[in-house]
Design an enzyme around this catalytic site. Structure first.
Site, PDB file in Angstrom:
ATOM      1  N   HIS A  34      73.554  27.510  62.027  1.00 28.38           N
ATOM      2  CA  HIS A  34      72.625  27.259  63.134  1.00 28.38           C
ATOM      3  C   HIS A  34      73.376  27.269  64.468  1.00 28.38           C
ATOM      4  O   HIS A  34      72.883  27.803  65.458  1.00 28.38           O
ATOM      5  CB  HIS A  34      71.981  25.878  62.980  1.00 28.38           C
ATOM      6  CG  HIS A  34      71.156  25.710  61.737  1.00 28.38           C
ATOM      7  ND1 HIS A  34      71.503  24.837  60.737  1.00 28.38           N
ATOM      8  CD2 HIS A  34      69.989  26.279  61.346  1.00 28.38           C
ATOM      9  CE1 HIS A  34      70.592  24.865  59.779  1.00 28.38           C
ATOM     10  NE2 HIS A  34      69.663  25.744  60.112  1.00 28.38           N
ATOM     11  N   ARG A 187      70.725  23.311  52.364  1.00 30.60           N
ATOM     12  CA  ARG A 187      70.558  22.882  50.969  1.00 30.60           C
ATOM     13  C   ARG A 187      71.894  22.650  50.268  1.00 30.60           C
ATOM     14  O   ARG A 187      71.923  22.008  49.220  1.00 30.60           O
ATOM     15  CB  ARG A 187      69.731  23.911  50.194  1.00 30.60           C
ATOM     16  CG  ARG A 187      68.268  23.939  50.623  1.00 30.60           C
ATOM     17  CD  ARG A 187      67.440  24.868  49.761  1.00 30.60           C
ATOM     18  NE  ARG A 187      66.018  24.670  49.967  1.00 30.60           N
ATOM     19  CZ  ARG A 187      65.234  25.457  50.725  1.00 30.60           C
ATOM     20  NH1 ARG A 187      65.754  26.491  51.350  1.00 30.60           N
ATOM     21  NH2 ARG A 187      63.949  25.197  50.854  1.00 30.60           N
TER      22      ARG A 187
HETATM   23  P1  AMP Z   1      66.769  27.067  58.380  1.00 29.81           P
HETATM   24  O1  AMP Z   1      67.031  25.808  59.135  1.00 29.81           O
HETATM   25  O2  AMP Z   1      67.460  27.126  57.065  1.00 29.81           O
HETATM   26  O3  AMP Z   1      65.316  27.428  58.347  1.00 29.81           O
HETATM   27  O4  AMP Z   1      67.464  28.216  59.219  1.00 29.81           O
HETATM   28  C1  AMP Z   1      67.188  28.393  60.589  1.00 29.81           C
HETATM   29  C2  AMP Z   1      67.810  29.683  61.048  1.00 29.81           C
HETATM   30  O5  AMP Z   1      69.220  29.645  60.815  1.00 29.81           O
HETATM   31  C3  AMP Z   1      67.267  30.907  60.286  1.00 29.81           C
HETATM   32  O6  AMP Z   1      67.110  31.986  61.191  1.00 29.81           O
HETATM   33  C4  AMP Z   1      68.363  31.169  59.287  1.00 29.81           C
HETATM   34  O7  AMP Z   1      68.434  32.523  58.882  1.00 29.81           O
HETATM   35  C5  AMP Z   1      69.595  30.782  60.067  1.00 29.81           C
HETATM   36  N1  AMP Z   1      70.703  30.469  59.179  1.00 29.81           N
HETATM   37  C6  AMP Z   1      70.679  29.625  58.120  1.00 29.81           C
HETATM   38  N2  AMP Z   1      71.884  29.629  57.499  1.00 29.81           N
HETATM   39  C7  AMP Z   1      72.663  30.494  58.180  1.00 29.81           C
HETATM   40  C8  AMP Z   1      74.017  30.937  58.042  1.00 29.81           C
HETATM   41  N3  AMP Z   1      74.812  30.496  57.062  1.00 29.81           N
HETATM   42  N4  AMP Z   1      74.497  31.832  58.931  1.00 29.81           N
HETATM   43  C9  AMP Z   1      73.702  32.298  59.930  1.00 29.81           C
HETATM   44  N5  AMP Z   1      72.428  31.917  60.128  1.00 29.81           N
HETATM   45  C10 AMP Z   1      71.913  31.027  59.272  1.00 29.81           C
END
Ligand code: AMP
Length: 277
Positions: A34, A187
């Site tokens: 993030h 997660r």
């Molecule tokens: P989430 O909080 O999991 O819904 O993710 C929010 C944003 O962060 C989404 O656009 C995800 O694709 C991105 N994201 C999550 N994990 C990663 C990562 N390891 N590297 C880059 N972007 C990420």
């Protein structure tokens, strides 16, 4: 750092803003992935809005909505330390006042949304498209920043922007990984220490598959990789080579095609993907 806690305050804030705005939607429990998206957004726009919202609409029955990690205070602290300009932290009542079941929804094309993660999680990408469209209408950003880690989500949202003629530029931030290769994910904190040791094998298999010679057939090596993961203790939902644009299956190794995988360790579902260079 202003913290906007409902849609009215977001609209009011937006009306007072001048200059370019980038939106980074998240579900919180922030990690290096993030924060890399935040840096990308900061480099490309004058203002950055990070949203933190665990969207009930994109979780199916029996999925981990209730146990999804929620760490708002430390999230806000991390964002403030990194110069994030504004955070949007709405409530369910505010975003879905009639309840999620009564909500008008955005249904992405089946060809993109009923495959891969969508095959195991019916309605997931409808929930994703709906919340992203709502956030875009509320925040009216010039730029939307998503992560490559959720590649199917990135493609589906990209097509929604096109299909619904939304004047938003989509940026994709590369997947951030731990030192052992495991893709960062909120997660991951729910993995036991034994599962955490196993988890990077998913990335290792994808990396090895990306090194197969161009032109070779994918079926046997993909099956072998799935079997190795199953033998190590993963329950593999899918591990497939797909066209990076259309997400259609690809049967022989081609530069630009993408390996995508989802596998569970206990009740933690990991996803990852890598493009063939
Ligand atoms: P989430 O909080 O999991 O819904 O993710 C929010 C944003 O962060 C989404 O656009 C995800 O694709 C991105 N994201 C999550 N994990 C990663 C990562 N390891 N590297 C880059 N972007 C990420």
């Amino acid at each position: 750092m202003p913290i906007l806690r409902n849609t009215d305050s977001l609209r009011n804030w937006r009306q007072q803003q001048r200059g370019s705005l980038a939106l980074v939607p998240t579900m919180g429990h922030l990690h290096a992935g993030h924060l890399a998206l935040l840096r990308l957004a900061q480099a490309r726009a004058e203002q950055v809005l990070v949203s933190i919202y665990v969207n009930p609409l994109q979780f199916g029955p029996g999925e981990d909505f209730a146990s999804y990690p929620r760490t708002l205070e430390s999230d806000l602290q991390q964002l403030a330390e990194r110069g994030c300009t504004t955070v949007f932290v709405p409530s369910d009542e505010d975003l879905y006042p009639r309840g999620a079941a009564e909500q008008t929804q955005v249904v992405p094309p089946e060809r993109l949304s009923n495959i891969l993660c969508g095959a195991q999680r019916p309605g997931h990408f409808t929930g994703v498209a709906t919340i992203v469209l709502k956030l875009l209408h509320l925040a009216q950003p010039d730029i939307l920043v998503l992560g490559e880690k959720d590649y199917q989500q990135y493609r589906i949202v990209g097509q929604m922007l096109d299909d619904l003629n939304l004047p938003v530029q989509l940026l994709c931030g590369p997947t951030q990984r731990d030192g052992d290769g495991l893709a960062r994910s909120s997660r991951n904190s729910r993995l036991t220490s034994e599962q955490r040791i196993l988890a990077p094998r998913l990335a290792t298999e994808l990396r090895q598959l990306c090194q197969l010679p161009v032109g070779s057939l994918v079926q046997a090596p993909a099956r072998d990789a799935r079997e190795r993961l199953q033998a190590a203790g993963f329950a593999v939902d899918y591990l497939e080579l797909r066209n990076s644009e259309s997400l259609e299956p690809v049967s022989e190794i081609r530069p630009g095609a993408r390996w995508l995988a989802a596998a569970r360790l206990g009740d933690v579902r990991l996803i990852d993907n890598m493009v063939i260079p």
